[in-house]
Design a protein around this motif. Structure first.
Motif, PDB file in Angstrom:
ATOM      1  N   VAL A  33       0.845  -1.188   0.000  1.00  0.00           N
ATOM      2  CA  VAL A  33       0.000   0.000   0.000  1.00  0.00           C
ATOM      3  C   VAL A  33       0.884   1.243   0.000  1.00  0.00           C
ATOM      4  CG1 VAL A  33      -1.839   1.225   1.196  1.00  0.00           C
ATOM      5  CG2 VAL A  33      -1.672  -1.248   1.413  1.00  0.00           C
ATOM      6  N   ILE A  34       0.576   2.165  -0.898  1.00  0.00           N
ATOM      7  CA  ILE A  34       1.253   3.457  -0.927  1.00  0.00           C
ATOM      8  C   ILE A  34       0.186   4.497  -0.616  1.00  0.00           C
ATOM      9  CG2 ILE A  34       2.559   5.100  -2.315  1.00  0.00           C
ATOM     10  CD1 ILE A  34       3.301   2.576  -4.077  1.00  0.00           C
ATOM     11  N   ALA A  35       0.404   5.245   0.454  1.00  0.00           N
ATOM     12  CA  ALA A  35      -0.588   6.223   0.893  1.00  0.00           C
ATOM     13  C   ALA A  35       0.037   7.615   0.897  1.00  0.00           C
ATOM     14  CB  ALA A  35      -1.092   5.860   2.277  1.00  0.00           C
ATOM     15  N   HIS A  36      -0.654   8.556   0.289  1.00  0.00           N
ATOM     16  CA  HIS A  36      -0.157   9.927   0.187  1.00  0.00           C
ATOM     17  C   HIS A  36      -1.026  10.873   1.007  1.00  0.00           C
ATOM     18  CE1 HIS A  36      -0.080  13.918  -1.869  1.00  0.00           C
ATOM     19  NE2 HIS A  36       1.210  13.745  -1.673  1.00  0.00           N
ATOM     20  N   ALA A  42      -5.902   7.977   6.696  1.00  0.00           N
ATOM     21  CA  ALA A  42      -6.993   7.013   6.556  1.00  0.00           C
ATOM     22  C   ALA A  42      -6.445   5.585   6.671  1.00  0.00           C
ATOM     23  CB  ALA A  42      -7.713   7.215   5.223  1.00  0.00           C
ATOM     24  N   LEU A  43      -5.284   5.335   6.073  1.00  0.00           N
ATOM     25  CA  LEU A  43      -4.668   4.013   6.176  1.00  0.00           C
ATOM     26  C   LEU A  43      -4.276   3.699   7.622  1.00  0.00           C
ATOM     27  CD1 LEU A  43      -3.562   1.409   4.933  1.00  0.00           C
ATOM     28  CD2 LEU A  43      -1.431   2.661   4.467  1.00  0.00           C
ATOM     29  N   LEU A  44      -3.713   4.676   8.333  1.00  0.00           N
ATOM     30  CA  LEU A  44      -3.372   4.452   9.741  1.00  0.00           C
ATOM     31  C   LEU A  44      -4.613   4.056  10.536  1.00  0.00           C
ATOM     32  CD1 LEU A  44      -0.899   7.374  10.515  1.00  0.00           C
ATOM     33  CD2 LEU A  44      -0.351   4.928  10.389  1.00  0.00           C
ATOM     34  N   ARG A  45      -5.724   4.716  10.277  1.00  0.00           N
ATOM     35  CA  ARG A  45      -6.967   4.415  10.990  1.00  0.00           C
ATOM     36  C   ARG A  45      -7.417   2.981  10.701  1.00  0.00           C
ATOM     37  NH1 ARG A  45     -10.827   8.158  13.006  1.00  0.00           N
ATOM     38  NH2 ARG A  45      -9.041   9.549  13.010  1.00  0.00           N
ATOM     39  N   VAL A  46      -7.355   2.566   9.435  1.00  0.00           N
ATOM     40  CA  VAL A  46      -7.733   1.194   9.072  1.00  0.00           C
ATOM     41  C   VAL A  46      -6.814   0.201   9.773  1.00  0.00           C
ATOM     42  CG1 VAL A  46      -7.857  -0.482   7.181  1.00  0.00           C
ATOM     43  CG2 VAL A  46      -8.770   1.833   6.858  1.00  0.00           C
ATOM     44  N   LEU A  47      -5.513   0.445   9.716  1.00  0.00           N
ATOM     45  CA  LEU A  47      -4.557  -0.482  10.322  1.00  0.00           C
ATOM     46  C   LEU A  47      -4.685  -0.533  11.840  1.00  0.00           C
ATOM     47  CD1 LEU A  47      -1.448   0.336   8.123  1.00  0.00           C
ATOM     48  CD2 LEU A  47      -2.898  -1.701   7.998  1.00  0.00           C
ATOM     49  N   GLU A  48      -5.191   0.515  12.423  1.00  0.00           N
ATOM     50  CA  GLU A  48      -5.390   0.564  13.871  1.00  0.00           C
ATOM     51  C   GLU A  48      -6.649  -0.187  14.297  1.00  0.00           C
ATOM     52  OE1 GLU A  48      -5.634   3.980  17.364  1.00  0.00           O
ATOM     53  OE2 GLU A  48      -5.802   4.575  15.276  1.00  0.00           O
ATOM     54  N   GLU A  49      -7.675  -0.173  13.454  1.00  0.00           N
ATOM     55  CA  GLU A  49      -8.978  -0.691  13.859  1.00  0.00           C
ATOM     56  C   GLU A  49      -9.356  -2.038  13.267  1.00  0.00           C
ATOM     57  OE1 GLU A  49     -11.720   2.484  13.049  1.00  0.00           O
ATOM     58  OE2 GLU A  49     -10.790   3.799  14.534  1.00  0.00           O
ATOM     59  N   VAL A  54      -0.544  -6.046   6.291  1.00  0.00           N
ATOM     60  CA  VAL A  54       0.010  -5.390   5.107  1.00  0.00           C
ATOM     61  C   VAL A  54       1.499  -5.722   5.075  1.00  0.00           C
ATOM     62  CG1 VAL A  54       0.539  -3.150   4.086  1.00  0.00           C
ATOM     63  CG2 VAL A  54      -1.704  -3.551   5.107  1.00  0.00           C
ATOM     64  N   ASP A  55       1.973  -6.167   3.922  1.00  0.00           N
ATOM     65  CA  ASP A  55       3.372  -6.547   3.807  1.00  0.00           C
ATOM     66  C   ASP A  55       4.304  -5.341   3.687  1.00  0.00           C
ATOM     67  OD1 ASP A  55       3.262  -9.590   3.669  1.00  0.00           O
ATOM     68  OD2 ASP A  55       1.744  -8.968   2.219  1.00  0.00           O
ATOM     69  N   LEU A  56       3.852  -4.316   2.968  1.00  0.00           N
ATOM     70  CA  LEU A  56       4.642  -3.100   2.824  1.00  0.00           C
ATOM     71  C   LEU A  56       3.691  -1.908   2.792  1.00  0.00           C
ATOM     72  CD1 LEU A  56       7.285  -1.530   2.289  1.00  0.00           C
ATOM     73  CD2 LEU A  56       6.960  -2.015  -0.149  1.00  0.00           C
ATOM     74  N   ALA A  57       3.901  -0.972   3.704  1.00  0.00           N
ATOM     75  CA  ALA A  57       3.126   0.271   3.728  1.00  0.00           C
ATOM     76  C   ALA A  57       4.086   1.429   3.537  1.00  0.00           C
ATOM     77  CB  ALA A  57       2.378   0.411   5.051  1.00  0.00           C
ATOM     78  N   VAL A  58       3.829   2.242   2.521  1.00  0.00           N
ATOM     79  CA  VAL A  58       4.654   3.412   2.242  1.00  0.00           C
ATOM     80  C   VAL A  58       3.797   4.653   2.503  1.00  0.00           C
ATOM     81  CG1 VAL A  58       6.043   4.636   0.531  1.00  0.00           C
ATOM     82  CG2 VAL A  58       5.897   2.127   0.455  1.00  0.00           C
ATOM     83  N   PHE A  59       4.271   5.486   3.404  1.00  0.00           N
ATOM     84  CA  PHE A  59       3.563   6.717   3.755  1.00  0.00           C
ATOM     85  C   PHE A  59       4.333   7.886   3.153  1.00  0.00           C
ATOM     86  CE2 PHE A  59       2.508   3.613   6.963  1.00  0.00           C
ATOM     87  CZ  PHE A  59       1.140   3.796   7.144  1.00  0.00           C
ATOM     88  N   PHE A 129       4.966  16.132  -3.097  1.00  0.00           N
ATOM     89  CA  PHE A 129       4.942  14.979  -4.009  1.00  0.00           C
ATOM     90  C   PHE A 129       3.587  14.835  -4.686  1.00  0.00           C
ATOM     91  CE2 PHE A 129       8.148  13.664  -0.796  1.00  0.00           C
ATOM     92  CZ  PHE A 129       9.247  13.626  -1.635  1.00  0.00           C
ATOM     93  N   ASP A 130       2.985  15.948  -5.081  1.00  0.00           N
ATOM     94  CA  ASP A 130       1.703  15.874  -5.772  1.00  0.00           C
ATOM     95  C   ASP A 130       1.905  16.002  -7.278  1.00  0.00           C
ATOM     96  OD1 ASP A 130       2.515  18.458  -5.368  1.00  0.00           O
ATOM     97  OD2 ASP A 130       0.670  19.126  -4.433  1.00  0.00           O
ATOM     98  N   THR A 131       2.699  15.073  -7.787  1.00  0.00           N
ATOM     99  CA  THR A 131       3.022  15.016  -9.206  1.00  0.00           C
ATOM    100  C   THR A 131       2.797  13.590  -9.705  1.00  0.00           C
ATOM    101  OG1 THR A 131       4.785  15.353 -10.821  1.00  0.00           O
ATOM    102  CG2 THR A 131       5.467  14.617  -8.666  1.00  0.00           C
TER     103      THR A 131
END
Length: 149
Positions: A33-36, A42-49, A54-59, A129-131
């Protein structure tokens, strides 16, 4: 394949939470998962609850602190996060935050990396990094996926 998060210009935590949860549950492993930006929150909330490994999470450029002018997105932010639960759901994490991010101060990336127990990748340039082109991310993923997850 990146999921289409509903209403990206008017983000809603509930809508994004359920979209990310459904996407993760539909994926076979390895889950990468790559989260920007707010997507990282939102990903942190999902992973918390929800117990979804997830094998690899990129924030990328993820804010942890609400900016005074950003009240309409206040629901995305928490005073405290369940870092132990979050770390249990992530096999490997990467945090990328540019020194010159014009929207999210770099202290956010430092705190997120520390909370996840990983080293911060902090290029001098890149802004928020909004490109569409992100060669640094491609390089980082190639290295991370070349190694065993």
């Amino acid at each position: 394949r990146a999921p289409k998060l509903p209403y990206p210009r008017l983000p809603d935590l509930g809508d994004w939470y359920w979209t990310i949860t459904k996407e993760l549950l539909a994926r076979r492993r390895p889950r990468i998962v790559i989260a920007h930006s707010l997507g990282g929150l939102a990903l942190l909330r999902v992973l918390e609850e929800v117990k979804i490994p997830v094998d690899l999470a990129v924030f990328v450029a993820t804010p942890l602190h609400l900016h005074a002018k950003a009240k309409r997105i206040a629901k995305f932010f928490r005073v405290r996060y369940g870092w132990t639960k979050i770390r249990k759901n992530i096999k490997k994490a990467i945090v990328i935050h540019a020194k010159n991010d014009q929207w999210v101060p770099v202290i956010n990336g430092k705190e997120l990396a520390k909370a996840l127990g990983v080293k911060l990748i902090m290029p001098k340039t890149g802004g928020h990094f909004d490109t569409k082109k992100f060669p640094l991310l491609l390089n980082i993923l190639t290295k991370a996926l070349g190694a065993r997850l």
